[in-house]
Design a protein around this motif. Structure first.
Motif, PDB file in Angstrom:
ATOM      1  N   SER A  47      30.378  27.571   4.270  1.00 54.64           N
ATOM      2  CA  SER A  47      30.056  27.198   2.892  1.00 54.64           C
ATOM      3  C   SER A  47      28.876  26.222   2.852  1.00 54.64           C
ATOM      4  CB  SER A  47      31.281  26.565   2.227  1.00 54.64           C
ATOM      5  OG  SER A  47      30.994  26.182   0.905  1.00 54.64           O
ATOM      6  N   ALA A  48      28.897  25.223   3.742  1.00 52.13           N
ATOM      7  CA  ALA A  48      27.796  24.255   3.791  1.00 52.13           C
ATOM      8  C   ALA A  48      26.479  24.938   4.127  1.00 52.13           C
ATOM      9  CB  ALA A  48      28.100  23.173   4.825  1.00 52.13           C
ATOM     10  N   PHE A  49      26.519  25.854   5.106  1.00 53.07           N
ATOM     11  CA  PHE A  49      25.298  26.549   5.501  1.00 53.07           C
ATOM     12  C   PHE A  49      24.761  27.424   4.373  1.00 53.07           C
ATOM     13  CE2 PHE A  49      23.076  30.246   7.174  1.00 53.07           C
ATOM     14  CZ  PHE A  49      22.061  29.630   7.885  1.00 53.07           C
ATOM     15  N   MET A  50      25.634  28.143   3.701  1.00 47.62           N
ATOM     16  CA  MET A  50      25.188  29.020   2.620  1.00 47.62           C
ATOM     17  C   MET A  50      24.582  28.217   1.463  1.00 47.62           C
ATOM     18  SD  MET A  50      25.536  32.006   3.730  1.00 47.62           S
ATOM     19  CE  MET A  50      25.178  32.909   2.218  1.00 47.62           C
ATOM     20  N   LYS A  51      25.157  27.057   1.162  1.00 51.54           N
ATOM     21  CA  LYS A  51      24.579  26.199   0.120  1.00 51.54           C
ATOM     22  C   LYS A  51      23.188  25.721   0.520  1.00 51.54           C
ATOM     23  CE  LYS A  51      28.904  23.955  -0.983  1.00 51.54           C
ATOM     24  NZ  LYS A  51      29.546  22.657  -1.252  1.00 51.54           N
ATOM     25  N   ALA A  52      23.082  25.234   1.766  1.00 49.65           N
ATOM     26  CA  ALA A  52      21.789  24.723   2.229  1.00 49.65           C
ATOM     27  C   ALA A  52      20.757  25.841   2.325  1.00 49.65           C
ATOM     28  CB  ALA A  52      21.961  24.043   3.588  1.00 49.65           C
ATOM     29  N   ALA A  53      21.155  26.987   2.847  1.00 49.74           N
ATOM     30  CA  ALA A  53      20.218  28.104   3.016  1.00 49.74           C
ATOM     31  C   ALA A  53      19.721  28.620   1.679  1.00 49.74           C
ATOM     32  CB  ALA A  53      20.890  29.228   3.810  1.00 49.74           C
ATOM     33  N   SER A  54      20.617  28.682   0.696  1.00 50.28           N
ATOM     34  CA  SER A  54      20.227  29.167  -0.624  1.00 50.28           C
ATOM     35  C   SER A  54      19.204  28.236  -1.271  1.00 50.28           C
ATOM     36  CB  SER A  54      21.469  29.293  -1.506  1.00 50.28           C
ATOM     37  OG  SER A  54      21.139  29.778  -2.788  1.00 50.28           O
ATOM     38  N   VAL A  55      19.422  26.924  -1.153  1.00 44.53           N
ATOM     39  CA  VAL A  55      18.476  25.955  -1.717  1.00 44.53           C
ATOM     40  C   VAL A  55      17.166  25.975  -0.936  1.00 44.53           C
ATOM     41  CG1 VAL A  55      18.047  23.491  -2.040  1.00 44.53           C
ATOM     42  CG2 VAL A  55      20.209  24.485  -2.777  1.00 44.53           C
ATOM     43  N   TYR A  56      17.263  26.137   0.381  1.00 51.11           N
ATOM     44  CA  TYR A  56      16.048  26.220   1.199  1.00 51.11           C
ATOM     45  C   TYR A  56      15.181  27.394   0.741  1.00 51.11           C
ATOM     46  CZ  TYR A  56      12.980  26.529   5.255  1.00 51.11           C
ATOM     47  OH  TYR A  56      11.877  26.578   6.072  1.00 51.11           O
ATOM     48  N   ILE A  66      10.060  21.082   4.334  1.00 51.94           N
ATOM     49  CA  ILE A  66      11.263  20.577   3.677  1.00 51.94           C
ATOM     50  C   ILE A  66      12.434  20.580   4.646  1.00 51.94           C
ATOM     51  CG2 ILE A  66      10.542  21.286   1.365  1.00 51.94           C
ATOM     52  CD1 ILE A  66      12.418  23.679   1.607  1.00 51.94           C
ATOM     53  N   VAL A  67      13.361  19.664   4.406  1.00 42.86           N
ATOM     54  CA  VAL A  67      14.633  19.615   5.122  1.00 42.86           C
ATOM     55  C   VAL A  67      15.734  19.630   4.072  1.00 42.86           C
ATOM     56  CG1 VAL A  67      16.143  18.266   6.616  1.00 42.86           C
ATOM     57  CG2 VAL A  67      13.685  18.337   7.081  1.00 42.86           C
ATOM     58  N   VAL A  68      16.690  20.554   4.228  1.00 39.47           N
ATOM     59  CA  VAL A  68      17.767  20.686   3.254  1.00 39.47           C
ATOM     60  C   VAL A  68      19.100  20.349   3.925  1.00 39.47           C
ATOM     61  CG1 VAL A  68      18.971  22.203   1.646  1.00 39.47           C
ATOM     62  CG2 VAL A  68      16.510  22.487   2.005  1.00 39.47           C
ATOM     63  N   TYR A 109      28.845  20.508   7.570  1.00 41.41           N
ATOM     64  CA  TYR A 109      27.510  20.186   7.067  1.00 41.41           C
ATOM     65  C   TYR A 109      26.467  21.038   7.769  1.00 41.41           C
ATOM     66  CZ  TYR A 109      26.921  17.264  11.271  1.00 41.41           C
ATOM     67  OH  TYR A 109      26.831  16.819  12.560  1.00 41.41           O
ATOM     68  N   ALA A 110      25.396  21.306   7.058  1.00 39.51           N
ATOM     69  CA  ALA A 110      24.300  22.123   7.581  1.00 39.51           C
ATOM     70  C   ALA A 110      22.985  21.473   7.213  1.00 39.51           C
ATOM     71  CB  ALA A 110      24.363  23.538   7.005  1.00 39.51           C
ATOM     72  N   ILE A 111      22.062  21.442   8.177  1.00 38.07           N
ATOM     73  CA  ILE A 111      20.723  20.899   7.957  1.00 38.07           C
ATOM     74  C   ILE A 111      19.723  21.969   8.361  1.00 38.07           C
ATOM     75  CG2 ILE A 111      19.151  18.982   8.405  1.00 38.07           C
ATOM     76  CD1 ILE A 111      21.603  17.411   9.448  1.00 38.07           C
ATOM     77  N   ILE A 112      18.810  22.273   7.466  1.00 36.26           N
ATOM     78  CA  ILE A 112      17.879  23.390   7.679  1.00 36.26           C
ATOM     79  C   ILE A 112      16.450  22.941   7.443  1.00 36.26           C
ATOM     80  CG2 ILE A 112      17.166  25.671   6.846  1.00 36.26           C
ATOM     81  CD1 ILE A 112      20.025  26.207   6.046  1.00 36.26           C
ATOM     82  N   LYS A 113      15.571  23.310   8.348  1.00 37.13           N
ATOM     83  CA  LYS A 113      14.136  23.210   8.120  1.00 37.13           C
ATOM     84  C   LYS A 113      13.496  24.467   8.699  1.00 37.13           C
ATOM     85  CE  LYS A 113      12.599  20.798  12.328  1.00 37.13           C
ATOM     86  NZ  LYS A 113      11.835  19.647  12.851  1.00 37.13           N
ATOM     87  N   LYS A 114      12.198  24.594   8.579  1.00 36.78           N
ATOM     88  CA  LYS A 114      11.509  25.775   9.081  1.00 36.78           C
ATOM     89  C   LYS A 114      11.764  25.927  10.580  1.00 36.78           C
ATOM     90  CE  LYS A 114       6.992  28.037   9.204  1.00 36.78           C
ATOM     91  NZ  LYS A 114       5.543  27.897   8.899  1.00 36.78           N
ATOM     92  N   ASP A 115      12.238  27.079  10.980  1.00 32.84           N
ATOM     93  CA  ASP A 115      12.442  27.445  12.381  1.00 32.84           C
ATOM     94  C   ASP A 115      13.553  26.669  13.073  1.00 32.84           C
ATOM     95  OD1 ASP A 115      10.328  29.252  12.169  1.00 32.84           O
ATOM     96  OD2 ASP A 115       8.859  27.732  12.734  1.00 32.84           O
ATOM     97  N   TYR A 116      14.395  25.930  12.320  1.00 29.67           N
ATOM     98  CA  TYR A 116      15.487  25.223  12.983  1.00 29.67           C
ATOM     99  C   TYR A 116      16.647  25.005  12.011  1.00 29.67           C
ATOM    100  CZ  TYR A 116      17.977  22.062  16.080  1.00 29.67           C
ATOM    101  OH  TYR A 116      18.935  21.495  16.890  1.00 29.67           O
ATOM    102  N   LYS A 117      17.858  25.265  12.508  1.00 27.65           N
ATOM    103  CA  LYS A 117      19.057  25.096  11.701  1.00 27.65           C
ATOM    104  C   LYS A 117      20.124  24.409  12.552  1.00 27.65           C
ATOM    105  CE  LYS A 117      18.082  29.431   9.286  1.00 27.65           C
ATOM    106  NZ  LYS A 117      16.844  29.692  10.046  1.00 27.65           N
ATOM    107  N   TYR A 118      20.870  23.507  11.937  1.00 27.13           N
ATOM    108  CA  TYR A 118      21.937  22.801  12.643  1.00 27.13           C
ATOM    109  C   TYR A 118      23.191  22.796  11.767  1.00 27.13           C
ATOM    110  CZ  TYR A 118      24.324  19.295  15.475  1.00 27.13           C
ATOM    111  OH  TYR A 118      25.228  18.646  16.290  1.00 27.13           O
TER     112      TYR A 118
END
Length: 201
Positions: A47-56, A66-68, A109-118
Motif C-alpha cells: 500500500s505504501a509503495f503504490m501510494k508513493a509510486a502513484s504520486v511519483y 523528486i523524492v516521494v 513505508y516506501a521512498i522513490i526517486k528516479k532509478d531507485y526505490k526503497y
C-alpha cells in the motif's frame, strides 16, 4: 530536489514538520482500488509503495529531481488487521477486542526517486489496559478514533488506554521517522537535519 509526502494524514505531516525543511503533500486515491490479501506487513508495504509510486508518476513530468515518501499503517493481532472503523459499533468492537491485549502496529513505508526505490516496514508493540465498556463508549463519543486504524489515537486521548509500548512511538502515530531518517540519509543523500544542504539540492 523536491521532497513529496504522499499522505493526507495530519499526524504524518506533524512528524515531518518537526524538521525545518520544505516539502509538499500530494496524494492519489489509489489506495481505494487496492485488494490486499497477503500478511499485514506485506500489505502495508504494498500500500505504501503504490501510494508513493502513484504520486511519483503524477509529478515526474514536471520535475525530474523528486523524492516521494509514502506510508501505510495497520493495527494487527496475528494476521488479523484492524482498519479504520466503519461506524461506532465497529469502533466499540475493535476497542473491546484490543482491551487487555498486546497488538502490533505496522507501518510500511516506501521512498522513490528516479532509478531507485526503497521499501520496508517497522513494527511496534502496544499493550492495552483492561477497558470497561463505559470507558470505550465515552471515548467513542469524543470522535477521536473514528478515522484511525485500530480506532484510537496514541498521541491523543487514546493514550489513557496504554499499559506499555515496545518500539518506535512515532511508528504508532503513523511514520517511523527514526528509520526513515536513516534511510533518506544513507540511500538518498538527504539529511533532514542538514537544512542548508537540503535547500541547496
Amino acid at each position: 530536489m523536491k521532497l513529496i509526502l504522499s499522505s493526507s494524514s495530519p499526524r504524518r505531516q506533524e512528524i515531518m514538520d518537526m524538521f525545518d525543511i520544505e516539502y509538499i503533500v500530494d496524494t492519489t486515491d489509489v489506495e481505494r482500488t487496492l485488494v490486499l490479501t497477503s500478511t499485514p506487513h506485506i500489505n502495508a508495504m504494498v500500500s505504501a509503495f503504490m501510494k508513493a509510486a502513484s504520486v511519483y508518476e503524477k509529478n515526474i513530468d514536471e520535475e525530474d529531481d523528486i523524492v516521494v515518501l509514502g506510508a501505510d499503517t495497520t493495527v494487527t493481532i496475528g494476521d488479523y488487521q484492524f482498519g479504520k472503523p466503519k461506524d461506532d459499533d465497529d469502533q466499540f468492537s475493535m476497542l473491546k477486542y484490543l482491551s487487555g491485549k498486546t497488538h502490533d502496529v505496522i507501518t510500511g513505508y516506501a521512498i522513490i526517486k528516479k532509478d531507485y526505490k526503497y521499501v520496508d516496514y517497522v513494527v511496534s508493540k502496544v499493550k492495552f489496559k483492561e477497558l470497561s465498556e463505559e470507558t470505550i463508549k465515552n471515548y467513542i463519543n469524543t470522535g477521536e478514533g473514528s478515522d484511525k486504524a485500530g480506532s484510537y489515537a496514541l498521541q491523543g486521548i487514546g493514550s489513557i488506554f496504554i499499559d506499555s509500548i515496545n518500539g518506535d512511538y512515532h511508528n504508532i502515530i503513523g511514520l517511523p521517522i527514526s528509520k526513515i531518517y536513516d534511510v533518506l540519509k544513507a540511500k538518498f543523500s538527504l539529511d533532514l537535519l542538514d537544512f542548508e544542504k537540503f535547500e541547496e539540492q
